[in-house]
Scaffold this active site. Structure first.
Site, PDB file in Angstrom:
ATOM      1  N   SER A   1       2.915  -1.962  10.573  1.00 44.94           N
ATOM      2  CA  SER A   1       4.527  -1.955  10.587  1.00 44.94           C
ATOM      3  C   SER A   1       5.031  -3.346  10.474  1.00 44.94           C
ATOM      4  O   SER A   1       5.973  -3.697  11.202  1.00 44.94           O
ATOM      5  CB  SER A   1       4.829  -1.708  12.246  1.00 44.94           C
ATOM      6  OG  SER A   1       4.470  -0.212  12.265  1.00 44.94           O
TER       7      SER A   1
ATOM      8  N   GLY B   1       2.019   2.129  11.058  1.00 49.52           N
ATOM      9  CA  GLY B   1       2.905   3.517  10.567  1.00 49.52           C
ATOM     10  C   GLY B   1       3.456   3.767  11.685  1.00 49.52           C
ATOM     11  O   GLY B   1       4.135   4.739  11.660  1.00 49.52           O
TER      12      GLY B   1
ATOM     13  N   GLU C   1      -5.774  -4.782  10.610  1.00 47.90           N
ATOM     14  CA  GLU C   1      -4.791  -3.898  10.786  1.00 47.90           C
ATOM     15  C   GLU C   1      -5.131  -3.050  11.997  1.00 47.90           C
ATOM     16  O   GLU C   1      -5.979  -2.095  11.997  1.00 47.90           O
ATOM     17  CB  GLU C   1      -4.733  -2.819   9.473  1.00 47.90           C
ATOM     18  CG  GLU C   1      -4.423  -3.627   8.458  1.00 47.90           C
ATOM     19  CD  GLU C   1      -3.739  -2.569   7.337  1.00 47.90           C
ATOM     20  OE1 GLU C   1      -2.795  -2.942   6.901  1.00 47.90           O
ATOM     21  OE2 GLU C   1      -4.519  -1.478   7.229  1.00 47.90           O
TER      22      GLU C   1
ATOM     23  N   GLU D   1      -7.404   4.672   7.510  1.00 47.30           N
ATOM     24  CA  GLU D   1      -7.016   6.244   7.297  1.00 47.30           C
ATOM     25  C   GLU D   1      -8.476   6.786   6.359  1.00 47.30           C
ATOM     26  O   GLU D   1      -8.761   8.003   6.573  1.00 47.30           O
ATOM     27  CB  GLU D   1      -5.842   6.311   6.341  1.00 47.30           C
ATOM     28  CG  GLU D   1      -4.664   6.088   7.263  1.00 47.30           C
ATOM     29  CD  GLU D   1      -3.404   5.622   6.612  1.00 47.30           C
ATOM     30  OE1 GLU D   1      -3.309   5.500   5.477  1.00 47.30           O
ATOM     31  OE2 GLU D   1      -2.613   4.929   7.327  1.00 47.30           O
TER      32      GLU D   1
ATOM     33  N   GLY E   1       2.334  -0.824   4.357  1.00 47.47           N
ATOM     34  CA  GLY E   1       2.791   0.532   3.931  1.00 47.47           C
ATOM     35  C   GLY E   1       4.152   0.899   4.062  1.00 47.47           C
ATOM     36  O   GLY E   1       4.633   0.593   2.808  1.00 47.47           O
TER      37      GLY E   1
ATOM     38  N   HIS F   1      -9.861   1.153   4.580  1.00 48.75           N
ATOM     39  CA  HIS F   1      -8.345   1.240   5.214  1.00 48.75           C
ATOM     40  C   HIS F   1      -8.679   2.114   6.499  1.00 48.75           C
ATOM     41  O   HIS F   1      -9.656   3.236   6.164  1.00 48.75           O
ATOM     42  CB  HIS F   1      -7.547   1.911   4.377  1.00 48.75           C
ATOM     43  CG  HIS F   1      -6.107   2.179   4.974  1.00 48.75           C
ATOM     44  ND1 HIS F   1      -5.499   2.946   6.010  1.00 48.75           N
ATOM     45  CD2 HIS F   1      -4.857   1.132   4.708  1.00 48.75           C
ATOM     46  CE1 HIS F   1      -4.312   2.549   6.277  1.00 48.75           C
ATOM     47  NE2 HIS F   1      -3.864   1.512   5.445  1.00 48.75           N
TER      48      HIS F   1
ATOM     49  N   ASN G   1       0.800  -1.155   0.011  1.00 53.27           N
ATOM     50  CA  ASN G   1       0.023  -0.037   0.130  1.00 53.27           C
ATOM     51  C   ASN G   1       0.799   1.189   0.150  1.00 53.27           C
ATOM     52  O   ASN G   1       1.448   1.577   1.004  1.00 53.27           O
ATOM     53  CB  ASN G   1      -1.100   0.013   1.163  1.00 53.27           C
ATOM     54  CG  ASN G   1      -1.657   1.181   1.381  1.00 53.27           C
ATOM     55  OD1 ASN G   1      -1.617   2.168   0.341  1.00 53.27           O
ATOM     56  ND2 ASN G   1      -2.093   1.663   2.656  1.00 53.27           N
ATOM     57  N   TRP G   2       1.047   1.721  -1.265  1.00 51.73           N
ATOM     58  CA  TRP G   2       1.953   2.841  -1.312  1.00 51.73           C
ATOM     59  C   TRP G   2       1.335   4.201  -0.362  1.00 51.73           C
ATOM     60  O   TRP G   2       2.075   5.175  -0.319  1.00 51.73           O
ATOM     61  CB  TRP G   2       2.390   3.210  -2.773  1.00 51.73           C
ATOM     62  CG  TRP G   2       2.964   2.621  -3.739  1.00 51.73           C
ATOM     63  CD1 TRP G   2       3.778   1.257  -2.977  1.00 51.73           C
ATOM     64  CD2 TRP G   2       3.282   2.236  -4.867  1.00 51.73           C
ATOM     65  NE1 TRP G   2       4.318   0.776  -3.976  1.00 51.73           N
ATOM     66  CE2 TRP G   2       4.023   1.488  -5.046  1.00 51.73           C
ATOM     67  CE3 TRP G   2       3.045   3.261  -6.044  1.00 51.73           C
ATOM     68  CZ2 TRP G   2       4.501   0.816  -6.661  1.00 51.73           C
ATOM     69  CZ3 TRP G   2       3.520   3.055  -7.184  1.00 51.73           C
ATOM     70  CH2 TRP G   2       4.159   1.802  -7.492  1.00 51.73           C
ATOM     71  N   LYS G   3       0.070   4.319  -0.379  1.00 45.34           N
ATOM     72  CA  LYS G   3      -0.396   5.231   0.285  1.00 45.34           C
ATOM     73  C   LYS G   3      -0.406   6.621  -0.702  1.00 45.34           C
ATOM     74  O   LYS G   3      -0.524   6.351  -1.943  1.00 45.34           O
ATOM     75  CB  LYS G   3      -0.097   5.765   1.682  1.00 45.34           C
ATOM     76  CG  LYS G   3      -0.269   4.693   2.743  1.00 45.34           C
ATOM     77  CD  LYS G   3       0.028   4.856   4.193  1.00 45.34           C
ATOM     78  CE  LYS G   3       0.210   3.576   4.815  1.00 45.34           C
ATOM     79  NZ  LYS G   3      -0.255   3.480   6.257  1.00 45.34           N
TER      80      LYS G   3
HETATM   81  C1  PEP Z   1      -0.885  -0.062   5.622  1.00 44.35           C
HETATM   82  O1  PEP Z   1      -0.701   0.970   5.022  1.00 44.35           O
HETATM   83  O2  PEP Z   1      -2.028  -0.512   5.808  1.00 44.35           O
HETATM   84  C2  PEP Z   1      -0.203  -0.257   6.514  1.00 44.35           C
HETATM   85  C3  PEP Z   1      -0.362  -1.243   7.382  1.00 44.35           C
HETATM   86  O3  PEP Z   1       1.001   0.449   6.979  1.00 44.35           O
HETATM   87  P1  PEP Z   1       2.433   0.405   7.729  1.00 44.35           P
HETATM   88  O4  PEP Z   1       2.970  -1.015   7.263  1.00 44.35           O
HETATM   89  O5  PEP Z   1       3.454   1.417   7.261  1.00 44.35           O
HETATM   90  O6  PEP Z   1       2.063   0.142   9.178  1.00 44.35           O
END
Ligand code: PEP
Length: 256
Positions: free
Chosen positions: A217, A177, A171, A101, A238, A99, A13-15
């Site tokens: 993470s 993050g 998640e 976010e 991410g 997600h 997931n590049w966000k």
């Molecule tokens: C995500 O973007 O869904 C995510 C889990 O991010 P990260 O791996 O940076 O925690």
């Protein structure tokens, strides 16, 4: 289907990151490497602006290219939104739905997320449906209320879609993050509980075939112990997916 028959998935997931040029460079490096990852489904969720080029580059490969969001109506007066037919038109195969976010920053409700999941399935796109609790919810014992509510809303809307047509991602918001990964045991416990709920609300065939990823993470140095958990079928990643070398290590570790 037995538990071992679920094909692992590693999803990037590049966000809100990467220009088209950066996306081209990343896909050019990833595609030959992903060609050797026979046992794993690889998916890359890019910003809308990179989708066209990423989908074209991945066209003759096994790599899935996905959007990070879409709207459940097909067309009309929805300024700023992108629909399933518009995504299919540029070769998009999958979409992240709900997600945290999107839920936390943009106010997406369980009902909206459920409608998006259903529309994606009906349109022939694979939804990766995210669920998870905040730190406060976990600390106050409200984790399962939150997560089960999110799952039930989706299952009520999905109708008789089969287990291969959707993917769930657990998640925990406090782990996204932050560098604060859930322990492999916490990830297993939550995902096992989610699979149990899917067994109850649907049936064994659905629960045994649906893939449930862990996200929060995930990194090359913790992926092996996360993947070793019985009910964890892969990762939604991410930060550690932004460099292709790091994402490649995650794909290799998922090839279990
Ligand atoms: C995500 O973007 O869904 C995510 C889990 O991010 P990260 O791996 O940076 O925690």
């Amino acid at each position: 289907m037995t538990e071992g028959a679920r094909r692992p998935m590693m999803a990037a997931n590049w966000k809100m990151n990467k220009t088209i040029t950066e996306a081209e460079r990343y896909m050019a490096a990833l595609l030959p490497r992903a060609a050797n990852s026979g046992g794993v489904d690889v998916a890359v969720f890019t910003p809308f602006t990179c989708l066209g080029v990423a989908a074209r580059m991945a066209e003759n490969s096994e790599v899935l290219v996905g959007a990070q969001n879409f709207y459940f109506e097909d067309s009309g007066a929805f300024t700023g939104e992108v629909s399933a037919p518009l995504l299919l038109d540029i070769g998009v195969d999958a979409v992240v739905v709900g997600h945290s976010e999107r839920r936390e920053v943009f106010g997406e409700t369980d009902e909206v997320v459920a409608k998006k999941a259903k529309r994606a399935v009906d349109a022939g796109m694979l939804p990766v449906i995210c669920v998870g609790e905040t730190k406060e919810e976990r600390d106050s014992g409200g984790m399962w209320d939150k997560v089960s509510g999110q799952i039930k809303a989706v299952m009520d809307e999905l109708g008789d879609a089969d287990g291969n047509s959707v993917v769930f991602a657990y998640e925990p918001i406090w782990a996204i993050g932050t560098g604060d990964t859930a322990s492999p045991e916490d990830a297993q416990e939550a995902i096992e509980q989610i699979r149990g709920l899917l067994r109850e609300t649907r049936d064994d065939a659905f629960a045994d075939s649906v893939r449930i990823l862990y996200g929060g993470s995930v990194k090359p140095d913790n992926i092996a112990e996360i993947m070793a958990q019985e009910d964890v079928d892969g990762g939604l990643v991410g930060g550690a997916s932004l460099e292709v070398e790091s994402f490649e290590k995650l794909i290799e570790a998922a090839d279990k």
